[in-house]
Design an enzyme around this catalytic site. Structure first.
Site, PDB file in Angstrom:
ATOM      1  N   SER A   3       0.791  -1.235   0.000  1.00 25.55           N
ATOM      2  CA  SER A   3       0.000   0.000   0.000  1.00 25.55           C
ATOM      3  C   SER A   3       0.821   1.282   0.000  1.00 25.55           C
ATOM      4  O   SER A   3       0.279   2.353  -0.275  1.00 25.55           O
ATOM      5  CB  SER A   3      -0.920   0.033   1.219  1.00 25.55           C
ATOM      6  OG  SER A   3      -2.090  -0.678   0.932  1.00 25.55           O
ATOM      7  N   VAL A  30       1.313  -3.651   3.816  1.00 23.22           N
ATOM      8  CA  VAL A  30       1.303  -4.910   4.562  1.00 23.22           C
ATOM      9  C   VAL A  30       2.580  -5.738   4.365  1.00 23.22           C
ATOM     10  O   VAL A  30       2.789  -6.728   5.046  1.00 23.22           O
ATOM     11  CB  VAL A  30       0.066  -5.788   4.231  1.00 23.22           C
ATOM     12  CG1 VAL A  30      -1.201  -5.155   4.745  1.00 23.22           C
ATOM     13  CG2 VAL A  30      -0.014  -6.069   2.741  1.00 23.22           C
ATOM     14  N   TYR A  86      -3.149  -3.056 -10.492  1.00 25.16           N
ATOM     15  CA  TYR A  86      -3.074  -2.774  -9.053  1.00 25.16           C
ATOM     16  C   TYR A  86      -2.251  -3.833  -8.321  1.00 25.16           C
ATOM     17  O   TYR A  86      -1.384  -3.516  -7.501  1.00 25.16           O
ATOM     18  CB  TYR A  86      -4.492  -2.676  -8.475  1.00 25.16           C
ATOM     19  CG  TYR A  86      -4.501  -2.614  -6.969  1.00 25.16           C
ATOM     20  CD1 TYR A  86      -4.114  -1.461  -6.283  1.00 25.16           C
ATOM     21  CD2 TYR A  86      -4.875  -3.733  -6.200  1.00 25.16           C
ATOM     22  CE1 TYR A  86      -4.104  -1.415  -4.900  1.00 25.16           C
ATOM     23  CE2 TYR A  86      -4.874  -3.690  -4.811  1.00 25.16           C
ATOM     24  CZ  TYR A  86      -4.485  -2.539  -4.175  1.00 25.16           C
ATOM     25  OH  TYR A  86      -4.457  -2.486  -2.803  1.00 25.16           O
ATOM     26  N   LYS A 145       0.367   3.444  -2.936  1.00 19.82           N
ATOM     27  CA  LYS A 145      -0.879   4.145  -3.301  1.00 19.82           C
ATOM     28  C   LYS A 145      -0.731   5.658  -3.448  1.00 19.82           C
ATOM     29  O   LYS A 145      -1.252   6.233  -4.411  1.00 19.82           O
ATOM     30  CB  LYS A 145      -1.974   3.794  -2.282  1.00 19.82           C
ATOM     31  CG  LYS A 145      -2.412   2.319  -2.359  1.00 19.82           C
ATOM     32  CD  LYS A 145      -3.305   1.948  -1.181  1.00 19.82           C
ATOM     33  CE  LYS A 145      -3.749   0.495  -1.229  1.00 19.82           C
ATOM     34  NZ  LYS A 145      -4.493   0.124   0.002  1.00 19.82           N
ATOM     35  N   TYR A 167      -4.345   3.508   7.510  1.00 17.44           N
ATOM     36  CA  TYR A 167      -5.568   2.721   7.717  1.00 17.44           C
ATOM     37  C   TYR A 167      -6.420   3.357   8.810  1.00 17.44           C
ATOM     38  O   TYR A 167      -6.462   4.583   8.919  1.00 17.44           O
ATOM     39  CB  TYR A 167      -5.245   1.258   8.041  1.00 17.44           C
ATOM     40  CG  TYR A 167      -4.228   0.633   7.124  1.00 17.44           C
ATOM     41  CD1 TYR A 167      -4.513   0.457   5.764  1.00 17.44           C
ATOM     42  CD2 TYR A 167      -2.986   0.210   7.588  1.00 17.44           C
ATOM     43  CE1 TYR A 167      -3.580  -0.133   4.913  1.00 17.44           C
ATOM     44  CE2 TYR A 167      -2.055  -0.376   6.734  1.00 17.44           C
ATOM     45  CZ  TYR A 167      -2.372  -0.536   5.407  1.00 17.44           C
ATOM     46  OH  TYR A 167      -1.463  -1.102   4.568  1.00 17.44           O
TER      47      TYR A 167
HETATM   48  N1  GLU Z   1      -1.977  -5.494  -2.154  1.00 17.15           N
HETATM   49  C1  GLU Z   1      -2.516  -5.360  -0.832  1.00 17.15           C
HETATM   50  C2  GLU Z   1      -4.054  -5.537  -0.876  1.00 17.15           C
HETATM   51  O1  GLU Z   1      -4.700  -4.926  -1.659  1.00 17.15           O
HETATM   52  C3  GLU Z   1      -2.125  -4.069  -0.267  1.00 17.15           C
HETATM   53  C4  GLU Z   1      -2.656  -3.902   1.102  1.00 17.15           C
HETATM   54  C5  GLU Z   1      -1.867  -2.999   1.973  1.00 17.15           C
HETATM   55  O2  GLU Z   1      -0.636  -2.931   1.889  1.00 17.15           O
HETATM   56  O3  GLU Z   1      -2.535  -2.293   2.742  1.00 17.15           O
HETATM   57  O4  GLU Z   1      -4.595  -6.267  -0.112  1.00 17.15           O
END
Ligand code: GLU
Length: 602
Positions: free
Chosen positions: A65, A260, A190, A68, A242
């Site tokens: 993430s 994550v 993605y 992003k 988050y």
């Molecule tokens: N590729 C992970 C997902 O979409 C990223 C999640 C994350 O790092 O928060 O579940």
């Protein structure tokens, strides 16, 4: 080389937090579970590209993430702010990363850092094919990191095979028209994006790139247009961690994004990038050690964004007047007296650091408070590190406010800030290469107010020359026979630096300039008008000349040599004494002037 205390600090921080074994490695993407839970790196990169590292800072892992916000920046650049905001909001959701937080009416994801928003953002990246989109994402991330990056194909395949929830989100976005095409390709983009391999060091440099307005401080390459950096940092500040984002901002005050995979990318705007990597995650999905380390770093190093204890450096480094600092144009006595008496009407400021509203406001206030008592304000911009649009507009407006009052704001050594000030409406005529020329212009204005229409450079007679003050007509006639009469054309060298010569010059017509060569041309040290003399120093101590003197226009002068002085001693010794007294007087007043300037600059 001895270890920097900053490095020692990071090493100690690392050793202490390495004992923290709380949390669990993510396993909902099966391949992530293979991470070594003990991997742990901490890295700080400064805005000017210095990197401090401790631990496993070169261990590759997947960005997840933390990708992003970077893709969000790319989408903003590709589609523009309005188009992006129509599809993805900027409200923190307070929900977990994989929650399906969509606006009930429009279906727009609440923000670009939850999965729904990130998938929608992926759909906005320009590119004919999924390959092209991924290529552009990789290239952009590579610019942030300052090296070529690649995808961890195993992690990608693992997530693609198990990412049912994200696929569901993709189809919902399609249903609401947030994604305009069938979502499969966008989802694969993605998943690829999340599987891009980075190191903790990369995250720190990515953060430093954002801190540095979008330019990677190590490579000098731009990763994102400066116009979008504050948007990216804003969503990181409000939505980056988050459902822990509010508490995180409260505690650390750092825009950040976690993933994550165990990485955290944090930014102290305009200062630093921080990367921390440790795969064991807490209940929110954030690296447990990463959170603790960032919290301690922010407290120890005073990084909190809203910390108001460190006031910004004041914009004014020095403020003085023509009483202390004069242009190098030597003035005839009457003009010099007037400038001394009214010198406080000419003010010189040296600005420094980052000129933003808060730092430049006291300067503008000072100018406006003195708009009555002073006529000319000079602002030297040599030590300015940045000057934002608002400052350029305010300074240009200060100039145009003063103008109808017959007052002026001049800019000296504006170098790169020249363009933004011109764009904001400052006229070209307000810019001067250095303080000397600006001061001369201001002085001319003061003289013009007091002696309208008067020209100062009219030819002088010998009797009017300071060097011959107190000489009677006979003495002047004797001297005129003895002195050499010499003429120079415009631009001709009168004295050459490095040469030895025993000549002392008295100008009767025209003007001359003393200068030394500098990096960007020449710097004028002094300018002389009729009635003035120069060359005394080497004439007295017989050392080589230290500067060049050139005629500015057609110069007529008289030249005195040591031989003539010896003759004078034999034939009229009193005249020699008088003459040397006048030389001493002239030098004394120069030393006084130099002392006053030094005091003002200190
Ligand atoms: N590729 C992970 C997902 O979409 C990223 C999640 C994350 O790092 O928060 O579940």
């Amino acid at each position: 080389m001895t270890t920097s205390p900053i490095h020692a600090y990071l090493t100690d921080l690392h050793a202490r937090h390495a004992l923290n074994a709380s949390g669990n490695v993510a396993d909902y993407i099966p391949e992530l579970a293979y991470a070594n839970p003990e991997w742990f790196g901490i890295c700080i990169a400064t805005r000017d590209g210095v990197v401090y590292e401790a631990g496993d800072t070169r261990q590759p892992f997947t960005i997840q993430s933390a990708s992003k916000p970077l893709t969000y920046g790319l989408a903003l650049a590709d589609c523009g702010e309005d188009a992006v905001l129509r599809k993805v909001g900027v409200e923190p959701s307070g929900d977990a990363f994989n929650a399906i937080s969509l606006q009930p009416q429009t279906g727009a994801p609440l923000n670009p850092l939850i999965n729904a928003g990130a998938i929608a953002t992926c759909g906005l990246v320009r590119g004919e094919s999924a390959d092209e989109k991924l290529g552009r994402i990789l290239e952009t991330f590579g610019r942030y990191a300052g090296r070529e990056l690649d995808v961890d194909e195993r992690v990608y395949a693992s997530e693609s095979a198990t990412g049912h929830r994200n696929r569901a989100i993709g189809w919902m976005l399609r249903g609401f028209g947030i994604l305009s095409d069938e979502p499969t390709a966008t989802l694969e983009t993605y998943f690829h994006q999340c599987a891009i391999r980075v190191t903790c060091r990369d995250l720190a440099i990515m953060g430093a790139t954002l801190a540095n307005g979008g330019v990677n401080p190590v490579t000098g390459e731009r990763a994102i247009d400066a116009a979008y950096v504050d948007h990216v940092l804003s969503v990181m500040a409000t939505c980056g961690m988050y459902d822990f984002s509010g508490e995180w901002l409260y505690q650390t005050g750092l825009p950040a994004k976690s993933g994550v995979g165990g990485g955290i990318l944090a930014v102290q705007p305009a200062r630093l990038g921080i990367g921390v990597f440790s795969p064991r995650l807490d209940e929110h999905g954030n690296s447990a050690r990463g959170i603790a380390v960032c919290r301690e770093l922010a407290a120890d190093l005073g990084l909190h964004l809203f910390d108001v204890s460190g006031r910004p450096a004041p914009a004014i480094r020095m403020a003085t007047t023509r009483r202390s600092v004069a242009s190098s144009r030597r003035r005839p006595p009457e003009a010099a007296d007037h400038l001394r008496a009214f010198g406080s009407r000419l003010r010189l400021y040296h600005a420094q650091g980052s000129l933003v509203f808060a730092s430049v406001e006291p300067l503008i206030r000072d100018i406006m408070e003195r708009a009555e008592s002073a006529d000319c304000f000079i602002l030297n911009l040599k030590s300015v590190e940045s000057l934002d649009g608002a400052t350029a507009r305010l300074l240009a407006q200060t100039h145009s406010t003063l103008e109808p009052l017959g007052k002026s704001l001049l800019f000296s050594e504006a170098s790169t800030w020249w363009e933004s000030l011109i764009a904001a409406g400052a006229p070209r005529s307000a810019f001067f290469a250095d303080d000397d020329f600006a001061l001369e212009y201001g002085e001319n204005g003061l003289l013009e107010r007091r002696f309208p229409g008067r020209t100062w450079d009219t030819p002088a007679t010998l009797a009017e020359c300071a060097l011959f003050a107190g000489f009677d007509a006979d003495a002047l006639a004797t001297l005129d026979r003895m002195l050499e009469h010499r003429n120079y054309g415009p631009g001709q060298t009168m004295i050459a630096a490095g040469h030895s010569s025993n000549e002392l010059f008295v100008i009767l017509r025209g003007s001359a300039m003393v200068s030394i060569p500098t990096r960007n041309g020449v710097t004028r040290l002094a300018a002389f008008a009729p009635g003035m003399s120069f060359g005394e120093i080497a004439f007295i101590d017989r050392a080589p000349r230290t500067a060049n003197v050139t005629a500015i226009d057609a110069v007529a002068c008289r030249v005195l040599t040591h031989e003539m002085l010896s003759r004078l001693e034999r034939e009229a010794s009193l005249l020699k004494i008088r003459l040397l007294e006048n030389v001493a007087l002239g030098m004394t007043s120069l030393i006084r002037q130099a002392d006053a300037e030094l005091a003002a600059l200190r």
